[in-house]
Design a protein around this motif. Structure first.
Motif, short mmCIF file in Angstrom:
data_model
loop_
_atom_site.label_atom_id
_atom_site.label_comp_id
_atom_site.label_asym_id
_atom_site.label_seq_id
_atom_site.Cartn_x
_atom_site.Cartn_y
_atom_site.Cartn_z
N GLN A 77 1.31 -1.72 0.26
CA GLN A 77 0.20 0.13 0.07
C GLN A 77 0.65 1.43 0.07
O GLN A 77 2.27 1.48 0.69
N TYR A 78 0.25 2.57 -0.52
CA TYR A 78 0.93 3.78 -0.91
C TYR A 78 0.07 4.62 -0.01
O TYR A 78 -0.87 5.18 -0.99
N PRO A 79 0.01 4.32 0.46
CA PRO A 79 -0.65 5.80 1.74
C PRO A 79 -0.10 7.10 2.02
O PRO A 79 0.29 7.89 1.63
N GLY A 80 -0.95 8.08 0.26
CA GLY A 80 -1.02 9.53 0.77
C GLY A 80 0.47 9.31 0.28
O GLY A 80 1.75 9.24 -0.65
N ASP A 81 1.29 10.13 1.09
CA ASP A 81 2.71 10.53 0.83
C ASP A 81 4.00 10.41 1.83
O ASP A 81 5.26 9.99 2.17
N GLY A 82 2.90 9.23 2.81
CA GLY A 82 3.80 8.47 3.45
C GLY A 82 4.81 7.29 2.87
O GLY A 82 4.69 7.30 2.16
N PRO A 83 5.12 6.46 3.98
CA PRO A 83 5.61 5.28 3.82
C PRO A 83 5.52 3.64 3.08
O PRO A 83 4.15 4.50 2.94
N ALA A 84 5.89 2.65 1.76
CA ALA A 84 4.71 2.26 1.90
C ALA A 84 4.56 1.16 3.20
O ALA A 84 5.14 0.94 3.26
N VAL A 85 3.81 0.37 2.98
CA VAL A 85 3.16 -0.61 4.09
C VAL A 85 3.63 -1.90 3.34
O VAL A 85 2.30 -2.31 2.09
N SER A 86 3.82 -3.47 3.66
CA SER A 86 3.18 -3.89 2.75
C SER A 86 2.36 -5.02 4.18
O SER A 86 2.99 -5.12 4.92
N PRO A 87 1.64 -5.16 3.96
CA PRO A 87 0.60 -6.29 4.76
C PRO A 87 1.07 -7.65 4.81
O PRO A 87 2.35 -8.56 3.58
N LYS A 88 0.94 -8.25 6.01
CA LYS A 88 1.81 -9.61 6.21
C LYS A 88 0.20 -10.40 6.15
O LYS A 88 -0.72 -10.34 6.10
N LEU A 89 1.39 -11.41 5.56
CA LEU A 89 0.36 -12.64 4.41
C LEU A 89 0.42 -14.08 5.18
O LEU A 89 1.36 -14.71 5.19
N LEU A 90 -0.13 -14.50 6.48
CA LEU A 90 -0.19 -15.13 7.17
C LEU A 90 -0.62 -16.49 7.06
O LEU A 90 0.26 -17.28 7.70
N GLU A 91 -1.24 -16.73 6.46
CA GLU A 91 -1.82 -18.13 5.69
C GLU A 91 -0.69 -19.15 4.91
O GLU A 91 -0.21 -18.78 4.56
N PRO A 92 -1.31 -20.17 5.64
CA PRO A 92 0.30 -21.70 5.54
C PRO A 92 -0.12 -21.15 3.61
O PRO A 92 -1.36 -21.28 3.21
N LYS A 93 1.40 -21.55 2.94
CA LYS A 93 1.42 -21.84 1.09
C LYS A 93 1.84 -22.86 1.33
O LYS A 93 2.34 -24.04 1.27
N LEU A 94 0.84 -23.13 -0.43
CA LEU A 94 1.60 -24.97 -1.11
C LEU A 94 3.58 -24.37 -1.30
O LEU A 94 3.61 -23.41 -1.44
N PRO A 95 3.96 -25.55 -1.12
CA PRO A 95 5.20 -25.85 -1.92
C PRO A 95 5.93 -25.46 -2.86
O PRO A 95 4.46 -25.46 -3.89
N ILE A 96 7.04 -25.08 -3.42
CA ILE A 96 6.74 -23.95 -4.67
C ILE A 96 8.03 -24.69 -4.73
O ILE A 96 9.39 -25.03 -4.40
N ILE A 97 8.21 -25.08 -6.26
CA ILE A 97 9.43 -25.69 -7.24
C ILE A 97 9.43 -24.81 -8.44
O ILE A 97 8.51 -24.93 -8.99
N ASN A 98 10.97 -24.33 -8.37
CA ASN A 98 11.14 -23.88 -9.77
C ASN A 98 12.19 -23.85 -10.87
O ASN A 98 13.26 -24.37 -10.00
#
Length: 400
Positions: free
Chosen positions: A125-146
């Motif tokens: 998020q980029y609120p007005g003239d303030g610093p950017a805010v990255s939300p915490k994404l707390l749910e478990p995620k599937l494993p990834i192979i690249n």
């Protein structure tokens, strides 16, 4: 002099490299107890290379599905369709096969499968003239192979970016739980990428490696990674033209992994100096507005002008880069220009443009590039660019 106040992090993954590395893919799927592995890739990989047939043969019944329409921009529409396909397939593991766009797309798919909030609430998020805010994404995620088909710093990062179709805005996600459990640098897979893709990637990796040489206050863990990354990138870019030699592509994979490890160990790649921060933000915005332009071309057309305009803000960093490039006997005020000259010569030797006008893009859309560059968490988390809007606009026009 090293600094000793720092934070280092480490994340477990297994790396398989070289000839027939992909033969170990079934072992990784089994290790993660997956029965419905879902492949995310682009059309080029699935329709012009033998990679997907090879994956089908290796995984058999454990291949639960495939989505092959992630596009170059990691567009929101393609990622949303991939997410629904993975959900319908009841995926329990995601395999990203491709380069940066696909690898980031695969990460976002796992986020959207797990998180229940609207997409807009999950991105930075980029609120007005303030610093950017990255939300915490707390749910478990599937494993990834690249499975890489081209070298990319995206291979083991936690941040991902997709492009909003309507506005070209970059939508940024950050979730350490989307780092991969395994990475494959398979020689044959890397040789499937066309030279143009390898060239733009090599230019990006080399440019970042050069700019990282400007570190002026590092902890004792990171210097070796930074220097070796530069050596690998500099040695590889002059050898990438051979379509049958996987070695330079493997070297570039290693260079990007070392750049990422440097960051994890407390290095500050994007915070080092103004020239790199601005060039990164402008080039990222450029490729969002003009989908036909690659990241490497973004750097090759913007880096020189940015160095000449901003390099003197960070004289110590510029002096370090100049020395590392072997440019001696230069007056301090002339150092940024000499670095710019050297880098542009390398870009031209690769057959790459060094002016925006060479890209065949519409100059009247540069204001859109400017606006998008003002929202880039990696380059400008504190929103310092807002007060430099006029200067960034001048750089874009001067680079034309």
């Amino acid at each position: 002099m090293y600094r000793y106040d720092f934070r280092a992090t480490g994340y477990p993954f297994r790396l398989y490299s070289g000839k027939d590395a992909l033969e170990k893919l079934p072992d990784e799927v089994e290790r993660n107890r997956a029965r419905r592995a879902f492949v995310v890739c682009g059309r080029t990989v699935s329709r012009t290379t033998p990679l997907i047939s090879r994956i089908r043969h290796l995984l058999g019944e454990r291949l639960g599905g495939l989505f092959d329409e992630i596009d170059k921009d990691t567009s929101r529409s393609s990622v949303m369709r991939a997410t629904e396909a993975a959900r319908s397939a009841q995926a329990d593991l995601v395999i990203g096969i491709g380069a940066g766009s696909v690898i980031q797309g695969a990460r976002i798919v796992t986020i959207l499968l797990a998180e229940k909030r609207p997409v807009e609430a999950l991105v930075t998020q980029y609120p007005g003239d303030g610093p950017a805010v990255s939300p915490k994404l707390l749910e478990p995620k599937l494993p990834i192979i690249n499975v890489l088909t081209a070298p990319t710093t995206a291979q083991n990062r936690a941040g991902s970016r997709m492009k909003d179709d309507a506005t070209a805005r970059g939508m940024e996600f950050f979730d350490p739980k989307t780092r991969p459990v395994a990475i494959f640098w398979d020689s044959d897979a890397l040789l499937t990428a066309p030279l143009q893709l390898i060239r733009t990637g090599a230019a990006t990796i080399w440019c970042r490696a050069v700019m990282n040489l400007g570190a002026v206050s590092d902890n004792p863990l990171v210097e070796g990674d930074r220097l070796q990354s530069y050596r690998l990138a500099a040695g590889a870019i002059v050898r990438i033209a051979d379509p049958a030699d996987p070695a330079p592509r493997l070297d570039l994979c290693a260079a990007t992994l070392l750049q990422n490890r440097e960051s994890d160990d407390g290095g500050e790649q994007f915070a080092r100096h103004w020239a790199m921060r601005v060039a990164y933000a402008l080039s990222t915005a450029l490729i969002s507005v003009f989908s036909e332009v690659g990241q490497g071309e973004g750097y090759s057309t913007l880096m020189g002008t940015t160095l000449r305009r901003l390099g003197n803000r960070d004289p110590e960093a510029m002096a370090r880069i100049c020395a590392a490039l072997g440019v001696d006997g230069v007056a301090p005020a002339e150092v940024p220009a000499r670095i710019a000259d050297r880098m542009e010569a390398v870009f031209r030797s690769l057959g790459m443009p060094t002016r925006l006008s060479e890209l065949g893009i519409a100059r009247e859309r540069l204001p859109q590039v400017l606006e998008l560059s003002l929202r880039n968490f990696n380059a400008d988390p504190k929103r310092e660019f807002l007060r430099e809007r006029g200067l960034l606009s001048e750089i874009l026009q001067s680079a034309w």
